[in-house]
Design a protein around this motif. Sequence first.
Motif, PDB file in Angstrom:
ATOM      1  N   PHE A  23       0.806  -1.224   0.000  1.00 29.80           N
ATOM      2  CA  PHE A  23       0.000   0.000   0.000  1.00 29.80           C
ATOM      3  C   PHE A  23       0.839   1.274   0.000  1.00 29.80           C
ATOM      4  O   PHE A  23       0.350   2.348   0.346  1.00 29.80           O
ATOM      5  N   GLY A  24       2.105   1.152  -0.373  1.00 26.91           N
ATOM      6  CA  GLY A  24       2.944   2.335  -0.449  1.00 26.91           C
ATOM      7  C   GLY A  24       3.532   2.762   0.874  1.00 26.91           C
ATOM      8  O   GLY A  24       4.150   3.826   0.975  1.00 26.91           O
ATOM      9  N   ILE A  25       3.343   1.950   1.929  1.00 27.89           N
ATOM     10  CA  ILE A  25       3.932   2.231   3.235  1.00 27.89           C
ATOM     11  C   ILE A  25       5.211   1.409   3.340  1.00 27.89           C
ATOM     12  O   ILE A  25       5.252   0.251   2.934  1.00 27.89           O
ATOM     13  N   SER A  26       6.266   2.003   3.890  1.00 29.79           N
ATOM     14  CA  SER A  26       7.527   1.291   4.051  1.00 29.79           C
ATOM     15  C   SER A  26       7.837   1.148   5.535  1.00 29.79           C
ATOM     16  O   SER A  26       8.622   1.903   6.104  1.00 29.79           O
ATOM     17  N   PRO A  27       7.191   0.170   6.202  1.00 27.46           N
ATOM     18  CA  PRO A  27       7.412   0.013   7.637  1.00 27.46           C
ATOM     19  C   PRO A  27       8.826  -0.480   7.927  1.00 27.46           C
ATOM     20  O   PRO A  27       9.435  -1.175   7.110  1.00 27.46           O
ATOM     21  N   LYS A  28       9.327  -0.106   9.077  1.00 29.38           N
ATOM     22  CA  LYS A  28      10.612  -0.626   9.522  1.00 29.38           C
ATOM     23  C   LYS A  28      10.370  -1.987  10.168  1.00 29.38           C
ATOM     24  O   LYS A  28       9.603  -2.098  11.114  1.00 29.38           O
ATOM     25  N   LEU A  29      11.009  -3.002   9.652  1.00 27.00           N
ATOM     26  CA  LEU A  29      10.902  -4.343  10.214  1.00 27.00           C
ATOM     27  C   LEU A  29      12.023  -4.524  11.229  1.00 27.00           C
ATOM     28  O   LEU A  29      13.201  -4.451  10.887  1.00 27.00           O
ATOM     29  N   MET A  30      11.648  -4.746  12.485  1.00 30.71           N
ATOM     30  CA  MET A  30      12.644  -4.908  13.549  1.00 30.71           C
ATOM     31  C   MET A  30      12.566  -6.322  14.097  1.00 30.71           C
ATOM     32  O   MET A  30      11.530  -6.753  14.597  1.00 30.71           O
ATOM     33  N   GLY A  31      13.660  -7.049  13.983  1.00 34.32           N
ATOM     34  CA  GLY A  31      13.719  -8.402  14.507  1.00 34.32           C
ATOM     35  C   GLY A  31      15.103  -8.970  14.297  1.00 34.32           C
ATOM     36  O   GLY A  31      16.006  -8.291  13.782  1.00 34.32           O
ATOM     37  N   THR A  32      15.286 -10.217  14.693  1.00 37.10           N
ATOM     38  CA  THR A  32      16.578 -10.883  14.543  1.00 37.10           C
ATOM     39  C   THR A  32      16.444 -12.049  13.578  1.00 37.10           C
ATOM     40  O   THR A  32      15.482 -12.818  13.634  1.00 37.10           O
ATOM     41  N   ALA A  33      17.416 -12.171  12.683  1.00 36.59           N
ATOM     42  CA  ALA A  33      17.432 -13.248  11.696  1.00 36.59           C
ATOM     43  C   ALA A  33      18.820 -13.872  11.680  1.00 36.59           C
ATOM     44  O   ALA A  33      19.776 -13.314  12.241  1.00 36.59           O
ATOM     45  N   GLY A  34      18.939 -15.031  11.041  1.00 38.29           N
ATOM     46  CA  GLY A  34      20.195 -15.764  11.043  1.00 38.29           C
ATOM     47  C   GLY A  34      21.010 -15.590   9.785  1.00 38.29           C
ATOM     48  O   GLY A  34      20.725 -14.755   8.925  1.00 38.29           O
ATOM     49  N   ARG A  35      22.016 -16.422   9.662  1.00 36.39           N
ATOM     50  CA  ARG A  35      22.969 -16.291   8.557  1.00 36.39           C
ATOM     51  C   ARG A  35      22.353 -16.626   7.201  1.00 36.39           C
ATOM     52  O   ARG A  35      22.934 -16.313   6.159  1.00 36.39           O
ATOM     53  N   ASP A  36      21.186 -17.264   7.210  1.00 36.90           N
ATOM     54  CA  ASP A  36      20.508 -17.600   5.963  1.00 36.90           C
ATOM     55  C   ASP A  36      19.508 -16.522   5.540  1.00 36.90           C
ATOM     56  O   ASP A  36      18.633 -16.767   4.708  1.00 36.90           O
ATOM     57  N   PHE A  37      19.656 -15.299   6.071  1.00 36.04           N
ATOM     58  CA  PHE A  37      18.681 -14.236   5.823  1.00 36.04           C
ATOM     59  C   PHE A  37      18.908 -13.413   4.554  1.00 36.04           C
ATOM     60  O   PHE A  37      17.976 -12.780   4.081  1.00 36.04           O
ATOM     61  N   PRO A  38      20.104 -13.345   3.966  1.00 36.56           N
ATOM     62  CA  PRO A  38      20.327 -12.414   2.852  1.00 36.56           C
ATOM     63  C   PRO A  38      19.304 -12.486   1.725  1.00 36.56           C
ATOM     64  O   PRO A  38      18.845 -11.440   1.238  1.00 36.56           O
ATOM     65  N   ASP A  39      18.918 -13.674   1.269  1.00 34.80           N
ATOM     66  CA  ASP A  39      17.926 -13.767   0.195  1.00 34.80           C
ATOM     67  C   ASP A  39      16.578 -13.221   0.647  1.00 34.80           C
ATOM     68  O   ASP A  39      15.867 -12.568  -0.132  1.00 34.80           O
ATOM     69  N   TYR A  40      16.239 -13.492   1.890  1.00 38.52           N
ATOM     70  CA  TYR A  40      14.969 -13.006   2.437  1.00 38.52           C
ATOM     71  C   TYR A  40      15.007 -11.481   2.553  1.00 38.52           C
ATOM     72  O   TYR A  40      14.028 -10.799   2.233  1.00 38.52           O
ATOM     73  N   ARG A  41      16.135 -10.938   2.978  1.00 36.74           N
ATOM     74  CA  ARG A  41      16.271  -9.481   3.068  1.00 36.74           C
ATOM     75  C   ARG A  41      16.056  -8.833   1.703  1.00 36.74           C
ATOM     76  O   ARG A  41      15.364  -7.816   1.581  1.00 36.74           O
ATOM     77  N   ARG A  42      16.629  -9.431   0.679  1.00 38.16           N
ATOM     78  CA  ARG A  42      16.488  -8.893  -0.676  1.00 38.16           C
ATOM     79  C   ARG A  42      15.021  -8.938  -1.116  1.00 38.16           C
ATOM     80  O   ARG A  42      14.501  -7.970  -1.698  1.00 38.16           O
ATOM     81  N   TRP A  43      14.334 -10.035  -0.834  1.00 34.36           N
ATOM     82  CA  TRP A  43      12.913 -10.172  -1.176  1.00 34.36           C
ATOM     83  C   TRP A  43      12.088  -9.069  -0.522  1.00 34.36           C
ATOM     84  O   TRP A  43      11.269  -8.415  -1.166  1.00 34.36           O
ATOM     85  N   LEU A  44      12.299  -8.866   0.776  1.00 33.40           N
ATOM     86  CA  LEU A  44      11.523  -7.858   1.502  1.00 33.40           C
ATOM     87  C   LEU A  44      11.857  -6.442   1.033  1.00 33.40           C
ATOM     88  O   LEU A  44      10.962  -5.602   0.875  1.00 33.40           O
TER      89      LEU A  44
END
Length: 325
Positions: free
Chosen positions: A60-81
Amino acid sequence: MNIVVTGSIAYDYLMRFPGSFKEHILTEALHQVSLSFLVEDMTKHWGGVAANIAFTMARFGISPKLMGTAGRDFPDYRRWLSEAGVDTSTVKQIDSVFTASFFCNTDEENNQIASFYSGAMALANQYTLAEALNGAQPDLVVVSPNDPQAMSNLTQECRDNDYRFVYDPSQQVARLDGNTLRHDMQGAYLMIVNEYEAHLICDKTGMTMDDLRQTIDLLVITHGGEGSEIYTNGDRIHVPAFAPTEIKDPTGAGDAFRAGFFTGLAYDRPLEMAGAMGALCATYTLEHIGPQGHRYNINEYVERFRQHQDDQGQLDVLLKHTVTS
């Protein structure tokens, strides 16, 4: 609005059982359960409550800040988000562990049996809003399911700094005790739970439903296909659900409802309209596999909304923020 969505970030492993769980659960033998369900398929998806909420809000055009902890397998997920429009600068990657994982088996009646591996989420209690925001002032902080201590820390940090916050215990209600639930909901501007969770909170805390309504300025209780109820200032607003064309997977529907509701608040829409926006978001999720499988754009969303309900032009503001992919 500067919205911070805190909570779980996970990979979802979704399975489908071609039968009914209840046909295999013997109530007279619940003291000694040993069951195995042979599933037809398994798919892997992006998930986690906070990530799901942030993903749908970004539509909806909102860019919320996602705050949390992720592991070493997160880079692809970060790119998706990030490509979806989510601000992932406030996600802490911890390379010594893997990202949390959700294993969910759904039967033909859309009942679910699930397990959750916390992984990096178990370290979320060491991550503060002060560290994540580096002096920025949030307009709204969403405290969604996370490591239990992290949830308590975040609600207290919001109270200490007079941040407006949403308390969303949902899946963690089963894990939290009554004292923790009472403590963490204090000062919350908004709480969203489903009907079962609301009754469980009352049972654990010794509160009545009236107590809940008086404690929380804005209480939303969802009832699945029967819609939702919004309680505020002594009033009750019923919001009907949008009927899905089909139900492919119920995972993440509640997260999508929250995202739509928060989006309505962010655009200063009336509560009933915010609830209706959440209802349609939930329906889109039901019609797709995985909590981030829906790919509608805002023009499509508004058109579908108006086929079922007259918004009296209240959704025109969304059309200025069309997401095309």
